[in-house]
Design a protein around this motif. Structure first.
Motif, PDB file in Angstrom:
ATOM      1  N   PRO A 150       0.839  -1.205   0.000  1.00  0.00           N
ATOM      2  CA  PRO A 150       0.000   0.000   0.000  1.00  0.00           C
ATOM      3  C   PRO A 150       0.875   1.256   0.000  1.00  0.00           C
ATOM      4  CG  PRO A 150      -0.702  -1.558   1.689  1.00  0.00           C
ATOM      5  CD  PRO A 150       0.625  -2.029   1.189  1.00  0.00           C
ATOM      6  N   VAL A 151       0.419   2.287  -0.672  1.00  0.00           N
ATOM      7  CA  VAL A 151       1.136   3.555  -0.741  1.00  0.00           C
ATOM      8  C   VAL A 151       0.535   4.516   0.267  1.00  0.00           C
ATOM      9  CG1 VAL A 151       1.799   5.482  -2.225  1.00  0.00           C
ATOM     10  CG2 VAL A 151       1.645   3.175  -3.169  1.00  0.00           C
ATOM     11  N   ALA A 152       1.392   5.295   0.926  1.00  0.00           N
ATOM     12  CA  ALA A 152       0.916   6.269   1.911  1.00  0.00           C
ATOM     13  C   ALA A 152      -0.093   7.216   1.263  1.00  0.00           C
ATOM     14  CB  ALA A 152       2.095   7.048   2.486  1.00  0.00           C
ATOM     15  N   GLY A 153      -1.246   7.354   1.900  1.00  0.00           N
ATOM     16  CA  GLY A 153      -2.277   8.250   1.396  1.00  0.00           C
ATOM     17  C   GLY A 153      -3.198   7.629   0.369  1.00  0.00           C
ATOM     18  N   GLY A 154      -2.867   6.430  -0.118  1.00  0.00           N
ATOM     19  CA  GLY A 154      -3.695   5.776  -1.119  1.00  0.00           C
ATOM     20  C   GLY A 154      -4.634   4.767  -0.488  1.00  0.00           C
ATOM     21  N   SER A 155      -5.554   4.257  -1.268  1.00  0.00           N
ATOM     22  CA  SER A 155      -6.492   3.250  -0.778  1.00  0.00           C
ATOM     23  C   SER A 155      -5.888   1.866  -0.960  1.00  0.00           C
ATOM     24  CB  SER A 155      -7.821   3.354  -1.533  1.00  0.00           C
ATOM     25  OG  SER A 155      -7.612   3.150  -2.926  1.00  0.00           O
ATOM     26  N   THR A 156      -6.338   0.918  -0.149  1.00  0.00           N
ATOM     27  CA  THR A 156      -5.814  -0.444  -0.177  1.00  0.00           C
ATOM     28  C   THR A 156      -6.931  -1.406  -0.549  1.00  0.00           C
ATOM     29  OG1 THR A 156      -4.199   0.086   1.540  1.00  0.00           O
ATOM     30  CG2 THR A 156      -4.659  -2.240   1.142  1.00  0.00           C
ATOM     31  N   ASP A 157      -6.716  -2.163  -1.628  1.00  0.00           N
ATOM     32  CA  ASP A 157      -7.646  -3.206  -2.022  1.00  0.00           C
ATOM     33  C   ASP A 157      -7.260  -4.466  -1.261  1.00  0.00           C
ATOM     34  OD1 ASP A 157      -9.159  -5.177  -3.205  1.00  0.00           O
ATOM     35  OD2 ASP A 157      -8.914  -4.403  -5.246  1.00  0.00           O
ATOM     36  N   VAL A 158      -7.860  -4.646  -0.068  1.00  0.00           N
ATOM     37  CA  VAL A 158      -7.465  -5.738   0.819  1.00  0.00           C
ATOM     38  C   VAL A 158      -7.715  -7.088   0.155  1.00  0.00           C
ATOM     39  CG1 VAL A 158      -7.852  -6.811   3.062  1.00  0.00           C
ATOM     40  CG2 VAL A 158      -7.906  -4.308   2.853  1.00  0.00           C
ATOM     41  N   ALA A 159      -8.824  -7.224  -0.552  1.00  0.00           N
ATOM     42  CA  ALA A 159      -9.129  -8.516  -1.188  1.00  0.00           C
ATOM     43  C   ALA A 159      -8.063  -8.873  -2.218  1.00  0.00           C
ATOM     44  CB  ALA A 159     -10.509  -8.452  -1.835  1.00  0.00           C
ATOM     45  N   ARG A 160      -7.662  -7.898  -3.030  1.00  0.00           N
ATOM     46  CA  ARG A 160      -6.612  -8.146  -4.026  1.00  0.00           C
ATOM     47  C   ARG A 160      -5.297  -8.482  -3.345  1.00  0.00           C
ATOM     48  NH1 ARG A 160      -2.539  -5.160  -5.942  1.00  0.00           N
ATOM     49  NH2 ARG A 160      -1.713  -5.643  -8.030  1.00  0.00           N
ATOM     50  N   LEU A 161      -5.006  -7.781  -2.232  1.00  0.00           N
ATOM     51  CA  LEU A 161      -3.770  -8.027  -1.490  1.00  0.00           C
ATOM     52  C   LEU A 161      -3.745  -9.453  -0.948  1.00  0.00           C
ATOM     53  CD1 LEU A 161      -1.176  -6.764  -0.336  1.00  0.00           C
ATOM     54  CD2 LEU A 161      -2.508  -5.937   1.590  1.00  0.00           C
ATOM     55  N   GLU A 162      -4.867  -9.888  -0.368  1.00  0.00           N
ATOM     56  CA  GLU A 162      -4.928 -11.244   0.185  1.00  0.00           C
ATOM     57  C   GLU A 162      -4.794 -12.286  -0.917  1.00  0.00           C
ATOM     58  OE1 GLU A 162      -8.606 -11.233   2.274  1.00  0.00           O
ATOM     59  OE2 GLU A 162      -7.743 -10.356   4.116  1.00  0.00           O
ATOM     60  N   ASP A 163      -5.430 -12.040  -2.062  1.00  0.00           N
ATOM     61  CA  ASP A 163      -5.322 -12.987  -3.173  1.00  0.00           C
ATOM     62  C   ASP A 163      -3.883 -13.097  -3.660  1.00  0.00           C
ATOM     63  OD1 ASP A 163      -8.014 -13.483  -3.055  1.00  0.00           O
ATOM     64  OD2 ASP A 163      -8.546 -12.113  -4.706  1.00  0.00           O
ATOM     65  N   GLY A 164      -3.206 -11.947  -3.748  1.00  0.00           N
ATOM     66  CA  GLY A 164      -1.818 -11.964  -4.212  1.00  0.00           C
ATOM     67  C   GLY A 164      -0.904 -12.728  -3.271  1.00  0.00           C
ATOM     68  N   LEU A 165      -1.101 -12.563  -1.968  1.00  0.00           N
ATOM     69  CA  LEU A 165      -0.249 -13.243  -0.992  1.00  0.00           C
ATOM     70  C   LEU A 165      -0.574 -14.739  -0.923  1.00  0.00           C
ATOM     71  CD1 LEU A 165      -0.185 -10.489   1.760  1.00  0.00           C
ATOM     72  CD2 LEU A 165       1.725 -11.252   0.350  1.00  0.00           C
TER      73      LEU A 165
END
Length: 623
Positions: free
Chosen positions: A394-409
Motif C-alpha cells: 500500500p502507498v501512503a495516502g492511497g487506498s488499499t484493495d485488501v481482497a486483491r492483497l490477500e489474493d496476491g499473498l
C-alpha cells in the motif's frame, strides 16, 4: 512544547525510574541468596545477572542522553545538530571511579562477610549487603547518565553551559551547589547516591532553578539539622552563607599521565576494546594483565595499553579546558563518540565488502540485479500469476484493495514446499508495509507458523523482514525452511528487492543464519558476537592449559584445539582492527566455520558453532 525545566524533570524521572526498576530486580534476586554462599553467588550466576541488569541500565540512560540534549536545544530555540553520535555502549561496564563494574558489584559480598564476622545476625548482614549493592548500582547508572549527558552537550555546538539541578531530598553537599552555572566542558561534582542532574543551556542565562538558600528554606527544622548538622543549620539560620558552612568536594582516584594526575579507566583498554584498537593503530605498546570476572582474577592473557590509558569523560572535559573541538577529538579517541568530525572516526571503505550494502544504483531497484528485458515474472507454484512486491505494498495516502492483497499473498504461498503447504491466516496492511501470517501444514496437521513483512524504506527500496518461522519438533529438519525461503528469495529478486532482514536467534538461529551467508546488520551486532568469541577463546585457552601435559588427550585433538584457538585469535584481531564494512572484516559465516574439521557433522561441536549457538543478532542479506 515542553519547557526546559519540564524536559529536565522528565529526563530526571526517566533516569530514576530506570534505577528503581533495576534495584527492584536486584532486590528480588537478593532474597534468593544465602549469606553462607554470598561470595560464590556473586561470582556466579547471580553476580552475572546483577552485572547484566546494571549494564542494561547504563546503556538505557546513556542512549537517552543525545535525545534529551537535542530536545533542550530545540526548546531553547537553538540547533540540535551534533558533531558526533554517542556510543551508548562505551559508557557501560564502568564503575564510577573508572574501574571494572563487576569488581565493584562484588564488594557487597565482602561487606556481608565483615558484618557476619562482627557478630551481626545473617539476616541483618544480608540487609546491609543489599543496601551496599543498591548504592553501587544506583550510583553507577546515575553517573553514566550524567557522563553521557555531558558528552552529548560537548558534541552539540549550540550548547554552551549547564546548570546543576538539585531535587529534594538532597544532601548538604548537593544543596550548596544548586543553581550553579558551569561551562559545558566543566566536570560534574557528585558523590555516592547523588541524583542531581544537568540542565543544558543554549545561552548563558539563569533559568528558574532554586538557590542553595531557597532549598534550605524549604526544609523543616528537623530536616535542616539532619542534612546540615545541628550547628550548621543554626549557623545558616542565623545568617551564615550555605557555601561557607558546607564543603561540597570529595577526592577522586587518579592515574598519572605525562607527569600529570588524571582520572582514567582500564575498561575498554584491551587490544580488543574500541579504545584499545585505536591506540594499537597509533602504535601504543601493550602488556599482559590478569582479567577479572565478578572480582576474581583470570589468566594474564589480556593485553592492555601501557602507553596511553583510556580517559574518563570527566577527565576529558578537564583536559580540554573549554576547547570544544579538542574535547570532541578526545571523546572520539577514547571511544565515547562515533562519526565525529574529520580525523576522529574511521573513513568509510572505498569499495563494497561482505558487510556493506551494494552501492546505490548498481543493478536494478535498490541495487538488485535487473530483470532481463522481455522476461516476465514466473508463475507461482500453483500456477497463478504472483504480483511483484512493489505492486502489493500500500502507498501512503492511497487506498488499499485488501481482497486483491490477500489474493496476491495466497498466490505467493501457493504450492508444495518439501511436502508442506502454507495457509495464509491474516494480512495486515499499512502505508508502505504489509505483514502476512500463515499456518504451516503437513498432511492436514498444523506443523508451525510463518510471519513475513514486506516493506518500502525511506529511500524507496523494497525489502523483506523474516519475522518468524517456527515448527513443531516432529516437523523440523524436513526441508520446509530451505524450500520456502528459496521460493521467497526468488520472488524478492524478481521484484527488485534490496535486502532481507531477520533476527538470527531462537534456538540455533544465530549459527544457522551465519552459515547461510547473512551478514551483521551493524557494527554493534558484530561487537556483541566478538565478545562471545572472546569468552569462548578464554574457555579454550583454559582447556589447552589444563590438558597440555595430559597423556590421556589424543595429540590430534589437542593440535586441532590449538589450531582453532590460533585461528580464532586471528579472526578476532581482524574484527577489531578492520573497520566494519571493509573487505577485511570477518563475515558471520567465517565465525561459524572456526575450528570445523572435514569429518564434523551437524551433531558435532566446534569453536565457531559454540560461539553462535544461542546467540541473537540482527542480520541482513543483500540481493
Amino acid at each position: 512544547m515542553a519547557t526546559p525545566p519540564e524536559l529536565a524533570r522528565s529526563h530526571y524521572e526517566q533516569v530514576t525510574s530506570t534505577i528503581r526498576a533495576i534495584i527492584a530486580q536486584i532486590q528480588a534476586l537478593w532474597r534468593t541468596l544465602s549469606p553462607d554462599r554470598i561470595e560464590d553467588d556473586l561470582l556466579g550466576e547471580a553476580g552475572a545477572t546483577i552485572a547484566a541488569a546494571t549494564i542494561a541500565g547504563q546503556i538505557s540512560v546513556a542512549d537517552a542522553a543525545a535525545v534529551y540534549i537535542a530536545a533542550q536545544m530545540i526548546a531553547q530555540g537553538a540547533s540540535p545538530a551534533a558533531d558526533g553520535r554517542l556510543d551508548a555502549r562505551a559508557f557501560s561496564g564502568l564503575a564510577p571511579g573508572g574501574g571494572p563494574l563487576e569488581s565493584l558489584l562484588f564488594l557487597p559480598a565482602i561487606g556481608v562477610r565483615r558484618r557476619l564476622a562482627a557478630g551481626l545476625p545473617p539476616a541483618e548482614a544480608m540487609i546491609g549487603g543489599l543496601a551496599d549493592m543498591s548504592m553501587y548500582v544506583s550510583t553507577a547508572i546515575a553517573d553514566t547518565a550524567r557522563a553521557a549527558d555531558q558528552a552529548a552537550m560537548t558534541a552539540t555546538p549550540s550548547c554552551v553551559a549547564y546548570v546543576r539541578v538539585v531535587r529534594l531530598p538532597a544532601c548538604s553537599r548537593c544543596i550548596v551547589l544548586s543553581g550553579q552555572m558551569y561551562s559545558q566542558s566543566e566536570g560534574f561534582l557528585r558523590h555516592p547516591r547523588c541524583d542531581c542532574q544537568t540542565l543544558p543551556l543554549a545561552e548563558r542565562e539563569w533559568p528558574d532553578v532554586p538557590t542553595p538558600q531557597q532549598l534550605f528554606d524549604r526544609l523543616d527544622a528537623r530536616q535542616q539539622q539532619r542534612v546540615f548538622t545541628v550547628a550548621g543549620a543554626r549557623a545558616i539560620r542565623e545568617g551564615g552563607d550555605v557555601g561557607q558552612v558546607v564543603n561540597a568536594r570529595r577526592g577522586m582516584s587518579t592515574a598519572s599521565v605525562h607527569g600529570r594526575e588524571v582520572q582514567a579507566t582500564s575498561e575498554g583498554t584491551t587490544r580488543r576494546g574500541l579504545y584499545g584498537r585505536r591506540r594499537a593503530r597509533a602504535g601504543d605498546q601493550f602488556a599482559r594483565f590478569a582479567g577479572q570476572r565478578h572480582g576474581t582474577a583470570t589468566s594474564a592473557r589480556y593485553l592492555r595499553t601501557v602507553t596511553t590509558p583510556r580517559l574518563m569523560p570527566e577527565e576529558i572535559f578537564r583536559l580540554a579546558d573549554g576547547d570544544r573541538a579538542h574535547a570532541i577529538r578526545l571523546l572520539a579517541r577514547n571511544g565515547y563518540l562515533r562519526d565525529g568530525p574529520s580525523g576522529t572516526a574511521s573513513p568509510p571503505p572505498a569499495g563494497r565488502s561482505r558487510n556493506a550494502p551494494p552501492p546505490a544504483g548498481a543493478g536494478g531497484a535498490g541495487g538488485a540485479p535487473p530483470v532481463p528485458p522481455g522476461s516476465a515474472p514466473g508463475p507461482a507454484a500453483g500456477g497463478d500469476e504472483v504480483p511483484l512486491m512493489g505492486d502489493l505494498l500500500p502507498v501512503a495516502g492511497g487506498s488499499t484493495d485488501v481482497a486483491r492483497l490477500e489474493d496476491g499473498l495466497r498466490a505467493l504461498f501457493a504450492g508444495d514446499f518439501a511436502g508442506f503447504t502454507v495457509e495464509v491466516t491474516r494480512v495486515r496492511p499499512a502505508a508502505n508495509r504489509v505483514m502476512v501470517t500463515a499456518n504451516v501444514m503437513r498432511d492436514g496437521e498444523l506443523a508451525g507458523e510463518i510471519w513475513r513483512t514486506f516493506r518500502r524504506d525511506e529511500q524507496g527500496r523494497l525489502y523483506a523482514k523474516h519475522d518468524l518461522l517456527e515448527l513443531g519438533a516432529p516437523f523440523r529438519r524436513r526441508g520446509f525452511s530451505n524450500a520456502v525461503n528459496a521460493h521467497l528469495e526468488d520472488w524478492y529478486r524478481r521484484s527488485g528487492a534490496h535486502r532481507i532482514e531477520l533476527n538470527a536467534g531462537m534456538d540455533n538461529g544465530g549459527y544457522v543464519w551465519a552459515a547461510k551467508g547473512y551478514l551483521f546488520a551493524s557494527a554493534e551486532e558484530a561487537e556483541n558476537i566478538a565478545e562471545r568469541l572472546e569468552r569462548q577463546l578464554d574457555a579454550l585457552e583454559s582447556w589447552l592449559e589444563e590438558h597440555k601435559d595430559d597423556d590421556g588427550t589424543p595429540d590430534d585433538e589437542y593440535e586441532s584445539a590449538e589450531d582453532a584457538y590460533s585461528d580464532g585469535e586471528a579472526l578476532l584481531r581482524r574484527m577489531h582492527d578492520e573497520p566494519f564494512g571493509s573487505p577485511g572484516f570477518p563475515a558471520p559465516g567465517e565465525i561459524a566455520d572456526l575450528g570445523r574439521l572435514p569429518h564434523h557433522t551437524a551433531a558435532d561441536s566446534w569453536l565457531g558453532k559454540r560461539v553462535l549457538m544461542g546467540s541473537s543478532w540482527n542480520g541482513v542479506k543483500y540481493l
